[in-house]
Design an enzyme around this catalytic site. Structure first.
Site, mmCIF file in Angstrom:
data_model
loop_
_atom_site.group_PDB
_atom_site.id
_atom_site.type_symbol
_atom_site.label_atom_id
_atom_site.label_comp_id
_atom_site.label_asym_id
_atom_site.label_seq_id
_atom_site.Cartn_x
_atom_site.Cartn_y
_atom_site.Cartn_z
ATOM 1 C CD GLU A 127 67.042 42.330 22.556
ATOM 2 O OE1 GLU A 127 68.141 42.482 23.139
ATOM 3 O OE2 GLU A 127 66.748 42.944 21.513
ATOM 4 C CD GLU A 272 62.971 46.692 21.899
ATOM 5 O OE1 GLU A 272 64.112 47.090 21.550
ATOM 6 O OE2 GLU A 272 62.742 46.161 22.996
#
Length: 497
Positions: A127, A272
């Site tokens: 991220e 995820e």
């Protein structure tokens, strides 16, 4: 003697055909696979060798690591697991600024172990665009240097280079058809990143968490919708597509954002997703063992038992569950330390299967769990981007010369809303497809239709072939499969006599 010599081979052939048929019956028609994220930010976790044995005992074939620890990589040597290794965020600057550093990293962490360890991708950072202050502008240069190193070592075709994103890279995610990336990221980062992924035939990694979306919009999102449980669903009025769970809606928002940038053919991997099982007292309403079991259990069944999403039927969307163990040293609220599927001793944190179930899934007692179909029933639906005029003509033909009963899409009837040509055409196309025994050619409609295993029924609108309808096509296919197995056995017995 000649007849006797052929006798065993005929039996062998029948056995082979039977085994092939049974394998097909139990295969994952959608092609999507479930993996697990293996984090190690804890002081009570088992050694990697025991972890590998644990994973072997489950029906899992993919694992994502957050770093490139050599002990862990060695533990996965000579195993069937596909391994994604990670570049940590702090490592990105040096890899971006030095081709030599990138070559050294790849040589040490990929080249030296890939003969025995099946490394399939490098996840560069986590991220980075939304969570890191220093690394975003260095992300693509680091990825390019790593790819150049793989190219030099002749590993560029085997190992992909990508980076996992947060859903925060999207400026808009609802409705799914209007998914779009944040403007601030597009020119500086997202455009060169997507161009790199396309040129190297890599994948777009996205972390999809209905948990956070529900937590932030608890008054606007149904818990059942977030947990894949039975619910009335939400219709995207732009496309007429029905969404029965938040996961699909978020993934389709990503597909829409990619398409808007001109990269609709990029493969998407959910790097995820998950649901915590324990949290602080203020989180107890949504963070508990029951919700975690329902989400992750239903997720597995959804990914393995379906085919794509409403917007991308048939798409392979491999999905990694976060995570294997609770990590007791992770910072933040209690929920951040309780995402694990397993306890440190290797027992399950809650009951969950990593295989497609052949009966209804209902975790935690009478929770109204989602129904997992016994067979992968297929449907024919309209492609929303088709020409309005051409769709209308095809709809008219299906309800006329095609002899489809289109009563249900008339005003006041259960399938009239949404009142769009695309929605009505989907109902009519599917009716024609079902009445022609699921013949793929009956779902052609000049390229304006596609076959999907996602049941398009919604509310009181039951499409022909759905378990909700009286058509029973799925049931008939189930029994026809049994009849075919029986036919094989009869032939085998005939040979034996």
């Amino acid at each position: 003697m000649e007849a006797v010599s052929r006798f065993p081979s005929s039996i062998l052939m029948l056995f082979q055909l039977l085994v092939l048929f049974l394998n097909c019956c139990h295969s994952n028609a959608g092609g999507s696979l479930i993996g697990v994220c293996y984090g190690r930010n804890g002081n009570n976790l088992p050694p990697p060798q025991k972890v590998v044995r644990l994973l072997k005992s489950q029906s899992l074939s993919k694992v994502r690591l957050f770093d490139s620890d050599q002990t862990v990589l060695q533990a996965f040597a000579n195993t069937p697991f596909e391994v994604v290794i990670g570049v940590t965020n702090p490592e990105i600057p040096s890899l971006a600024l030095s081709q030599e550093a990138a070559l050294s990293w790849v040589t040490r962490n990929v080249g030296a172990v890939i003969r025995n360890t099946n490394i399939v991708a490098i996840a560069v950072g986590s991220e980075v665009i939304t969570c890191s202050k220093a690394a975003p502008l260095l992300l693509v240069p680091a990825m390019k240097n790593l790819y150049a190193a793989l190219l030099k070592l002749g590993l560029d075709k085997k190992v992909k280079v990508s980076t996992p994103h947060s859903m925060s890279v999207l400026e808009k995610s609802y409705p799914p058809s209007e998914g779009a990336f944040e403007n601030v990221f597009i020119a500086s980062i997202m455009q060169p990143l997507l161009e790199f992924l396309a040129q190297t035939e890599s994948i777009f990694m996205i972390n999809v968490y209905p948990f956070y979306a529900y937590k932030n919009e608890i008054n606007n999102i149904s818990l059942d919708y977030a947990l894949f449980e039975t619910n009335k669903g939400i219709i995207d009025n732009n496309t007429g597509l029905l969404y029965r769970n938040l996961f699909d809606a978020q993934v389709d928002a990503v597909f829409s954002a990619l398409a808007a940038m001109g990269y609709k053919n990029l493969k998407v991997v959910v790097s995820e997703t998950g649901w915590p099982s324990m949290g602080d007292a203020t989180e107890a309403e949504i963070v508990n063992m029951n919700n975690a079991a329902r989400y992750n259990g239903n997720l597995v069944q959804h990914v393995l038992g379906s085919s794509g999403t409403p917007l991308r039927p048939g798409a392979q969307i491999d999905t990694y569950i976060f995570e294997l163990f609770n990590e007791n040293q992770s910072p933040g609220p209690s929920s951040q330390r309780n995402w694990g599927l397993f306890k440190p001793d290797g027992t399950k944190a809650y009951d969950i299967s990593f295989e497609v179930k052949t009966e209804s899934y209902s975790e935690g007692g009478n929770t109204g769990g989602s129904i997992i179909p016994l067979e992968n029933q297929t449907y024919c639906v309209a492609i929303p981007s088709s020409s309005f005029t051409a769709l209308q003509e095809a709809l008219n033909w299906a309800c006329g010369p095609g002899h489809v009963d289109c009563t249900a899409i008339q005003p006041g009837q259960p399938c009239y809303l949404p009142d769009t040509v695309s929605s009505h055409a989907s109902y009519a196309f599917n009716g024609y497809y079902q009445s022609n025994n699921l013949d793929p050619s009956a779902c052609a409609f000049s390229g304006m239709a596609t076959i999907t295993s996602t049941d398009p029924s919604y509310g009181n609108c039951a499409y022909q072939g759905s378990d909700l309808s009286t058509g029973g096509a799925a049931n008939s296919r189930h029994h026809s499969g049994k009849r075919l197995v029986l036919a094989f056995l009869i032939l085998l017995l005939a040979c034996l006599h």
